[in-house]
Design an enzyme around this catalytic site. Structure first.
Site, PDB file in Angstrom:
ATOM      1  N   ASP A 189       0.840  -1.205   0.000  1.00  0.00           N
ATOM      2  CA  ASP A 189       0.000   0.000   0.000  1.00  0.00           C
ATOM      3  C   ASP A 189       0.873   1.252   0.000  1.00  0.00           C
ATOM      4  O   ASP A 189       1.998   1.230   0.510  1.00  0.00           O
ATOM      5  CB  ASP A 189      -0.912   0.011   1.225  1.00  0.00           C
ATOM      6  CG  ASP A 189      -1.936  -1.105   1.202  1.00  0.00           C
ATOM      7  OD1 ASP A 189      -2.285  -1.557   0.098  1.00  0.00           O
ATOM      8  OD2 ASP A 189      -2.380  -1.522   2.283  1.00  0.00           O
ATOM      9  N   TYR A 243       6.621  -8.942   8.299  1.00  0.00           N
ATOM     10  CA  TYR A 243       6.170  -7.558   8.460  1.00  0.00           C
ATOM     11  C   TYR A 243       6.364  -7.088   9.899  1.00  0.00           C
ATOM     12  O   TYR A 243       6.267  -7.885  10.839  1.00  0.00           O
ATOM     13  CB  TYR A 243       4.678  -7.428   8.130  1.00  0.00           C
ATOM     14  CG  TYR A 243       4.303  -7.724   6.703  1.00  0.00           C
ATOM     15  CD1 TYR A 243       4.264  -6.703   5.747  1.00  0.00           C
ATOM     16  CD2 TYR A 243       3.949  -9.012   6.308  1.00  0.00           C
ATOM     17  CE1 TYR A 243       3.896  -6.978   4.434  1.00  0.00           C
ATOM     18  CE2 TYR A 243       3.588  -9.287   5.002  1.00  0.00           C
ATOM     19  CZ  TYR A 243       3.566  -8.264   4.061  1.00  0.00           C
ATOM     20  OH  TYR A 243       3.204  -8.540   2.772  1.00  0.00           O
ATOM     21  N   ASP A 289      -7.137   0.908   7.853  1.00  0.00           N
ATOM     22  CA  ASP A 289      -5.949   1.673   8.239  1.00  0.00           C
ATOM     23  C   ASP A 289      -6.355   3.125   8.448  1.00  0.00           C
ATOM     24  O   ASP A 289      -7.518   3.497   8.262  1.00  0.00           O
ATOM     25  CB  ASP A 289      -4.819   1.530   7.214  1.00  0.00           C
ATOM     26  CG  ASP A 289      -5.178   2.068   5.835  1.00  0.00           C
ATOM     27  OD1 ASP A 289      -6.128   2.882   5.702  1.00  0.00           O
ATOM     28  OD2 ASP A 289      -4.500   1.688   4.860  1.00  0.00           O
ATOM     29  N   ARG A 343      -3.583  -5.751   7.284  1.00  0.00           N
ATOM     30  CA  ARG A 343      -4.693  -4.878   7.718  1.00  0.00           C
ATOM     31  C   ARG A 343      -5.865  -5.712   8.227  1.00  0.00           C
ATOM     32  O   ARG A 343      -6.494  -5.386   9.232  1.00  0.00           O
ATOM     33  CB  ARG A 343      -5.158  -3.984   6.562  1.00  0.00           C
ATOM     34  CG  ARG A 343      -4.258  -2.799   6.299  1.00  0.00           C
ATOM     35  CD  ARG A 343      -4.793  -1.959   5.159  1.00  0.00           C
ATOM     36  NE  ARG A 343      -4.675  -2.644   3.872  1.00  0.00           N
ATOM     37  CZ  ARG A 343      -5.613  -2.659   2.939  1.00  0.00           C
ATOM     38  NH1 ARG A 343      -6.783  -2.064   3.152  1.00  0.00           N
ATOM     39  NH2 ARG A 343      -5.407  -3.265   1.792  1.00  0.00           N
TER      40      ARG A 343
END
Length: 292
Positions: A38, A66, A80, A172
Site C-alpha cells: 500500500d 512484516y 488503516d 490490515r
C-alpha cells in the site's frame, strides 16, 4: 538487465510508481513488482526487470515478514488510518493478557476475508474501485498461514508486533480481526515489510539512491533470486530437449533422486542458467525458459 532489484519502498508512493521509476532508469518496458505494498506502507519490494518478469509468480509465493502497529478502539473502512472512521470504542477494559491471548488465536492456518480496499478483482473490477463508489461486495474467505507473531509490545492502545506469514495475507485484515475478537475494533497505523523470501530490508536499496548510472550494480541475477530452489545440472543432450519443451521421463537426466512436485533451477554443463523446471508425474519439463 535481466534480474531483480530489492527496493526499500518509502511511504507515500504506490508500488506501481516504483515500477515506473525503474522503467525510466533502465529504459526497459518489461518491469513488474512482486506483490503490492500500500502507498502508506514501506519496506521490501522486489522489482523484476526484463526476462526476470517471468519469475514474478515464484517470488510472490515467498514467505513474508512484516512489522506492524495497530490501534485498539477504532475501526475504519480501509482498516488503516487512511480511511473513514466507522466507529470508536473505549478499549480501556482490555488487558494485556487479553491482547496476547487474542493474537495467539491467529497463529497457524486461518481463514481470512480480504478487505474491500484491496487490489483484488470482482468481475474484472478492482475492489478498491468499487469501495470508492460506496459499493461493498461479498469476499470469499481465503486460507492463509500465520507462521509466527513475535516481538509483541503494547503501549496501550497501540500494539506492535512482527508477523511471519504466507502469500496472500492482508496484515490490515489481521489487525481488524484481532480488534473484532477483542470486541473493541482495531485499525492498522503503520506497516513495514522487512522480508520477502531471500529479499531482506537489510540488503535493500533506497529508491532515491538509484540512478541510470548505478542501477546495474543492484540487479540480482535471476538464479540467485530463486536460490530457494535446488540446483540441477544437465548434459548437452538433455539440455537441447528441455530447451525445446520436451517432457523427459529418462532417469538418466540426473544422478539425484528428484522430488515429486518440486521446482529446480536448471543449468547446463557450462553453468549457464537455463530456467526453472518442474518434476511432476515422474517426468521433468522446463516450466519457465529463461535463456536469452
Amino acid at each position: 538487465m535481466n534480474g531483480v532489484i530489492n527496493i526499500n519502498k518509502p511511504t507515500g508512493i504506490s508500488s506501481f510508481k516504483c515500477v515506473d521509476v525503474i522503467k525510466k532508469l533502465t529504459h526497459i518496458k518489461k518491469v513488474g513488482h512482486t506483490g503490492t505494498l500500500d502507498p502508506e506502507a514501506s519496506g521490501v519490494l522486489p522489482i523484476c526487470i526484463g526476462r526476470a518478469t517471468k519469475i514474478i509468480d515464484f517470488i510472490m509465493t515467498n514467505t513474508k515478514e512484516y512489522e506492524v502497529e495497530f490501534k485498539l478502539g477504532i475501526v475504519t473502512d480501509t482498516y488503516d488510518m487512511e480511511g473513514t472512521i466507522l466507529r470508536t470504542v473505549d478499549p480501556s477494559h482490555v488487558s494485556e493478557q487479553m491482547i496476547l491471548g487474542s493474537i495467539n488465536k491467529f497463529v497457524g492456518e486461518i481463514a481470512q476475508v480480504p478487505p474491500m480496499y484491496s487490489a483484488l478483482k470482482h468481475n474484472g473490477v478492482r475492489l478498491y474501485e468499487l469501495a470508492r463508489q460506496g459499493i461493498e461486495v461479498e469476499r470469499k474467505e481465503r486460507k492463509i498461514t500465520i507462521y509466527s507473531i513475535s516481538d509483541i509490545s503494547i503501549d496501550f492502545p497501540v500494539v506492535r508486533m512482527k508477523v511471519l506469514c504466507s502469500k496472500g495475507t492482508y496484515i490490515r485484515s489481521l489487525c481488524y480481526d484481532i480488534g473484532e475478537d477483542l470486541g473493541v475494533g482495531a485499525t492498522m497505523i503503520s506497516l513495514k515489510r522487512t522480508a520477502n523470501g531471500i529479499f531482506n530490508i537489510v540488503n535493500s536499496v533506497e529508491l532515491n539512491h538509484l540512478s541510470s548510472e548505478n542501477i546495474g550494480d543492484y540487479i540480482i541475477p535471476m538464479d540467485e533470486a530463486l536460490n530457494c530452489f535446488k540446483k540441477l545440472v544437465v548434459d548437452s543432450y538433455f539440455e537441447k530437449l528441455l530447451i525445446n519443451g520436451v517432457r523427459i521421463m529418462d532417469k538418466r537426466l540426473t544422478s539425484e533422486e528428484l522430488i515429486e512436485g518440486t521446482y529446480y533451477r536448471v543449468y547446463n554443463k557450462d553453468s549457464i542458467f537455463i530456467g526453472v523446471g518442474l518434476y511432476k508425474d515422474k517426468s521433468f519439463k522446463i516450466d519457465k525458459l529463461l535463456l536469452e
